[in-house]
Structures are given as C-alpha cells and as structure tokens.
Design a protein around this motif. Structure first.
Motif, PDB file in Angstrom:
ATOM      1  N   MET A 101      64.124 -39.742   5.245  1.00 14.38           N
ATOM      2  CA  MET A 101      62.867 -39.905   5.054  1.00 14.38           C
ATOM      3  C   MET A 101      61.839 -40.742   6.029  1.00 14.38           C
ATOM      4  N   LEU A 102      62.487 -41.554   6.507  1.00 11.08           N
ATOM      5  CA  LEU A 102      61.866 -42.547   7.566  1.00 11.08           C
ATOM      6  C   LEU A 102      61.647 -42.035   8.988  1.00 11.08           C
ATOM      7  N   PHE A 103      62.637 -41.272   9.225  1.00 19.17           N
ATOM      8  CA  PHE A 103      62.811 -40.352  10.365  1.00 19.17           C
ATOM      9  C   PHE A 103      61.483 -39.237  10.340  1.00 19.17           C
ATOM     10  N   VAL A 104      61.426 -38.672   9.475  1.00 21.45           N
ATOM     11  CA  VAL A 104      60.384 -37.599   9.324  1.00 21.45           C
ATOM     12  C   VAL A 104      59.036 -38.359   9.553  1.00 21.45           C
ATOM     13  N   GLN A 105      58.884 -39.350   8.524  1.00 25.87           N
ATOM     14  CA  GLN A 105      57.483 -40.079   8.599  1.00 25.87           C
ATOM     15  C   GLN A 105      57.214 -40.631  10.004  1.00 25.87           C
ATOM     16  N   LYS A 106      58.313 -41.070  10.957  1.00 22.08           N
ATOM     17  CA  LYS A 106      57.963 -41.635  12.140  1.00 22.08           C
ATOM     18  C   LYS A 106      57.805 -40.640  13.137  1.00 22.08           C
ATOM     19  N   GLU A 107      58.329 -39.268  13.064  1.00 22.71           N
ATOM     20  CA  GLU A 107      58.284 -38.287  14.009  1.00 22.71           C
ATOM     21  C   GLU A 107      57.370 -36.928  13.547  1.00 22.71           C
ATOM     22  N   ALA A 108      56.760 -37.323  12.513  1.00 18.60           N
ATOM     23  CA  ALA A 108      55.944 -36.134  12.038  1.00 18.60           C
ATOM     24  C   ALA A 108      55.243 -35.474  12.875  1.00 18.60           C
ATOM     25  N   ALA A 109      54.320 -36.029  13.731  1.00 19.52           N
ATOM     26  CA  ALA A 109      53.447 -35.389  14.824  1.00 19.52           C
ATOM     27  C   ALA A 109      54.236 -34.647  15.756  1.00 19.52           C
ATOM     28  N   PHE A 110      55.508 -35.162  16.329  1.00 20.66           N
ATOM     29  CA  PHE A 110      56.402 -34.431  17.104  1.00 20.66           C
ATOM     30  C   PHE A 110      57.113 -33.185  16.467  1.00 20.66           C
ATOM     31  N   LEU A 111      57.525 -33.403  15.240  1.00 24.82           N
ATOM     32  CA  LEU A 111      58.030 -32.170  14.629  1.00 24.82           C
ATOM     33  C   LEU A 111      57.250 -30.949  14.430  1.00 24.82           C
ATOM     34  N   SER A 112      55.971 -31.395  14.150  1.00 24.58           N
ATOM     35  CA  SER A 112      54.825 -30.398  13.732  1.00 24.58           C
ATOM     36  C   SER A 112      54.278 -29.713  14.831  1.00 24.58           C
ATOM     37  N   LEU A 113      54.402 -30.595  16.048  1.00 24.99           N
ATOM     38  CA  LEU A 113      53.967 -29.872  17.183  1.00 24.99           C
ATOM     39  C   LEU A 113      55.095 -29.020  18.074  1.00 24.99           C
ATOM     40  N   GLY A 117      55.180 -25.801  15.909  1.00 25.95           N
ATOM     41  CA  GLY A 117      54.160 -25.138  16.767  1.00 25.95           C
ATOM     42  C   GLY A 117      52.747 -25.244  16.301  1.00 25.95           C
ATOM     43  N   GLU A 118      52.441 -26.228  15.249  1.00 25.13           N
ATOM     44  CA  GLU A 118      51.340 -26.374  14.354  1.00 25.13           C
ATOM     45  C   GLU A 118      50.805 -27.996  14.189  1.00 25.13           C
ATOM     46  N   PRO A 119      50.122 -28.597  14.952  1.00 25.49           N
ATOM     47  CA  PRO A 119      49.943 -29.948  14.732  1.00 25.49           C
ATOM     48  C   PRO A 119      49.445 -30.210  13.221  1.00 25.49           C
ATOM     49  N   ARG A 120      48.698 -29.367  12.542  1.00 26.58           N
ATOM     50  CA  ARG A 120      48.198 -29.664  11.199  1.00 26.58           C
ATOM     51  C   ARG A 120      49.175 -29.550  10.164  1.00 26.58           C
ATOM     52  N   CYS A 121      50.587 -29.359  10.626  1.00 29.87           N
ATOM     53  CA  CYS A 121      51.337 -29.490   9.489  1.00 29.87           C
ATOM     54  C   CYS A 121      51.755 -31.166   9.251  1.00 29.87           C
ATOM     55  N   ALA A 122      51.632 -32.082  10.386  1.00 30.79           N
ATOM     56  CA  ALA A 122      51.964 -33.422  10.262  1.00 30.79           C
ATOM     57  C   ALA A 122      51.708 -34.119   9.150  1.00 30.79           C
ATOM     58  N   PRO A 123      50.503 -34.086   8.600  1.00 39.20           N
ATOM     59  CA  PRO A 123      50.313 -34.638   7.397  1.00 39.20           C
ATOM     60  C   PRO A 123      51.093 -34.291   6.063  1.00 39.20           C
ATOM     61  N   LEU A 124      51.218 -32.893   6.049  1.00 39.76           N
ATOM     62  CA  LEU A 124      52.175 -32.231   4.968  1.00 39.76           C
ATOM     63  C   LEU A 124      53.775 -32.881   5.113  1.00 39.76           C
TER      64      LEU A 124
END
Length: 440
Positions: A101-113, A117-124
């Motif tokens: 949970m902590l990893f995904v919250q910290k790296e959400a922008a990186f994972l989504s991009l 391949g879609e930066p708009r997924c970061a908040p989700l």
C-alpha cells in the motif's frame, strides 16, 4: 452422498451470493458507463490490474493455503494447528499489504506513466491501494471458512462488499451532484475501499465469535513457526503462479489500448473500446459463471478429500457429473446470448459495439464455464503446477492475439484470441485428466 450434499449445499449458497453480487455489479457498470462515460470506465479498468497484482502478492496464495491447512486440521481435529495456520498466514498477509500500500501510494505516478502508459491512472492507484489491507483481511478469513466448508459467512461477506461498494458510489455521486461538485471515476475506486472495509469488519466480527478462534492465545511459539512453515510451503508456489499470471494479464490489459492505437484508433477511442469490452460485454458474458465458479470453489476441498480416500471410481463419477452440468449450462447461455446480444447492448448499455462483443464472446461460454471447474479439480488433486501451466498457455494465446491480431483486425482479433484461449484450456484440461486417471 455426503460429499455430493456438501458440494450442492456449499455451491448453492455461494451461487446465490454470486448471482446477487453480479446482478448488482451488472447494473452498477451500466450506471458507471452512463454517468462517467466509456473512456472513464476504460481508465478505471486499466488501473485495476495493478491492484489485482498487489492483492495476488499479499493474499492470493495465502488464502488457498489457509483453506487447505484448515481443511487438513479439521479432518485431524487439531484446533491448535488450525489457529496457528490462520493467524500466521493472516499476519504475514497483513504485513505485505501495508508494505505494498505504501509503495503504490509513493510510486503511483511512476506506475501509471511507465507501467500503464496513462498518467491519469495515478489518483485511482492511490485510492485503490487503501483497499489492500481490508481485502487481505477479508480474503484470509474467507479462506478459513471455505476450509471448514461453511460457506454462509463467505457468501454474506461477498454480498455485503458489493452492496456497500455500489451503494457508496451512488450515494457519493448524488451527494456531490446536489452540491454542484464535479466528480469523476475516482468514486468507483473509493467504492472498492468502502466495500472491502465493510466485508473485512464483518468477517473479523464473526471470527471473534468463534470459540476456538476468538484469540491467538494457547498456541506456543513453536506451533506458530510450524503453522507459518506450512502456510509458506503452500503459499509460495501458489503466489508465484498467481503473480506471474497477473503480470501476464497486466501486460495484456495495458497492451490492448496501445495496439488499438496501432490499428488506427485515437487514444480516446481505444480506451472507449477497451471500456466497452471489459466494463460492459465481458461482465454480461461472465454473469452466469457465478454458478460454475461456486462449484469450482467447493470442488477443491471435496476432490482433495476423495483423493485421500483413494476411491478412483468416486472421483471419476464426480468429475463426469460436474463436467456435464457446466458444459450444458455453457451451451444454454451461449445460445441465449447469441440471440439476445444485440438487444442487450442497445437496451442496457446504449452501445451497438457492446452487442457485437457479447455475440462474439458468447461462443466461448461452454468452454469458459467448464474450465473453472476443471481447473478447480486439478487444484484439488494437488496438480497446481499443471493448472498453472494450462492457465499460462491460455494467457499466452490471448497476449499473442493482442500483439499479432489487433494491429491487423482491430478488437475483433482479440475476441478471436479469447475464444481460442478458452478452447485450448478446455482441451488441455480434458487431456490431462484423461491421462491422469488412465495412469492410476
């Protein structure tokens, strides 16, 4: 007769809950598509594989390990072993869930991009990660009750999770609309958090009332170490298999919109097509599989018990009956969806594309509905490696259709790949079961 009654009773309870949750989910997806649009639904579906992958790492293997450990302890009438297995697996899964949970919250922008391949997924991703600890709690206790073959609590928790999820999203949407506050598909992610939290709390409350399981006391450190060793021995290979499968599914999900763009669609059109397929057509086709999935869930402990008894004839009899039931159900719904697919697409989803997808996907129903039970039988026989290999084969066919057929034929190429993969899994399962019992 006892085995038959256990399967029927357990499957019936799980099927009722499964149909109820799918019924709600069916109209819930209609609400999402009409409220937020096909592209937003596509974004939501695109972010979900990351959550599914994290869940697989935390709990997918541990849930099955707890179920098998509980079933074995119950047959030996060893409550200490049952308690040690549950609480050691539960603790391990919770620790993993908070770390991820902590990893995904910290790296959400990186994972989504980089990954989606879609930066708009970061908040989700940030919102979905909050559901991980709750879904893990729910999953571990769910596995414990399945191991006991007490399906009432798992069924109620499943129904509660879906009810709260759908109710929370609809309530929040109209709450914000009445206050002229703009909302988006992030509400659907928030609904998952609410649903998983409610089911986790319900399961924890029921577990506390169990006389033998209310507290982890009266268990020595040695028993916990032994319980953890048993859980790990079962969970590690299962988790590895599930994680690899989820990685392949994630590659598949991420690649479909990209390859649709290679076919000539715009980014918005590709997401809309992906949203129609995964958020509308597939749930419609999968709706009746609540029954076969329930049978598959009950088959795992039942087949394991028959195998211990050494009765090959009883095993063959159970497998034949389950196969006939599932394949007949698949044929029935195949014909029904072929006839009504266009009508369903226009009436429920206001989408001609959804109707076309439903008709094409309908042809895989006999194989799809039967495969879940055949794979459940393999897992019950302890042939988890073979089950994994067959699943990977089907996924590789699907991924091959994404990279080879979609750029040439569009989404129709992927639909052909889905059908081919289900037929391959069906044939491989039957071939292996025939070989397995021939060599006994």
């Amino acid at each position: 007769m006892i085995q038959k009654n256990t399967i029927i009773k357990g499957a019936f309870i799980l099927t009722l809950a499964g149909f109820a949750t799918r019924f709600m989910g069916f109209f819930y997806r209609i609400f999402l598509s009409r409220t937020f649009g096909e592209e937003s639904v596509g974004l939501y579906q695109l972010a979900f594989p990351v959550y599914a992958l994290c869940f697989s790492i935390c709990a997918a293997g541990i849930e099955t390990a707890i179920a098998r450990s509980t079933a074995a302890s119950r047959s030996l009438k060893d409550p200490v072993r049952t308690k040690a297995g549950l609480y050691s697996g539960f603790t391990l899964a919770i620790l993993l869930s908070f770390a991820l949970m902590l990893f995904v919250q910290k790296e959400a922008a990186f994972l989504s991009l980089r990954f989606l391949g879609e930066p708009r997924c970061a908040p989700l991703l940030v919102i979905l990660s909050l559901a991980l600890p709750f879904s893990v709690m729910h999953s571990c206790i769910y596995g414990y009750y399945i191991g006991l073959k007490r399906t009432k609590i798992p069924a109620i928790s499943q129904l509660l999770e879906q009810t709260v999820r759908v109710g929370a999203v609809i309530f929040l949407y109209y709450f914000f609309v009445n206050r002229s506050v703009r909302t988006g598909i992030a509400l659907a992610a928030a609904g998952i958090v609410a649903g998983e939290a409610s089911s986790a709390l319900y399961c924890l409350g029921k577990l506390r009332k169990e006389q033998d399981m209310a507290a982890p006391g009266n268990v020595t450190l040695g028993a916990y170490k032994k319980g953890l060793g048993e859980i790990l021995s079962l969970a590690v290979p299962l988790t590895g298999s599930r994680v690899l499968l989820n990685l392949l599914q994630s590659v598949e999900a991420v690649s479909i919109p990209l390859k649709l763009q290679a076919f000539g669609l715009s980014s918005g059109e590709s997401l809309s097509t992906y949203g129609v397929l995964t958020g509308m057509a597939l749930p419609c086709v999968l709706f009746p599989s609540a029954m076969t999935n329930s049978i598959a869930t009950m088959m795992l402990p039942t087949v394991a018990e028959i195998q211990v008894s050494g009765s090959t004839s009883a095993m063959k009899k159970v497998i034949r009956k389950v196969f006939f039931c599932c394949f007949s159900l698949g044929l029935l719904f195949c014909l029904a969806l072929v006839v009504t697919g266009n009508f369903i697409g226009r009436l429920l989803f206001h989408s001609a594309a959804a109707g076309h997808f439903i008709i094409t996907l309908a042809w895989m129903c006999p194989f799809l509905y039967t495969n879940s039970c055949l794979l459940g039988i393999l897992n019950g026989l302890g042939k988890t490696n073979m089950s994994f290999a067959i699943n990977v084969t089907g996924l590789l066919l699907r991924i091959g259709s994404v990279f080879l057929l979609i750029p040439v034929f569009g989404i129709q190429g992927y639909l052909w790949g889905l059908l081919a993969s289900q037929m391959a899994v069906f044939a491989l399962c039957l071939a292996y079961l025939r070989f397995f019992f021939f060599t006994l």
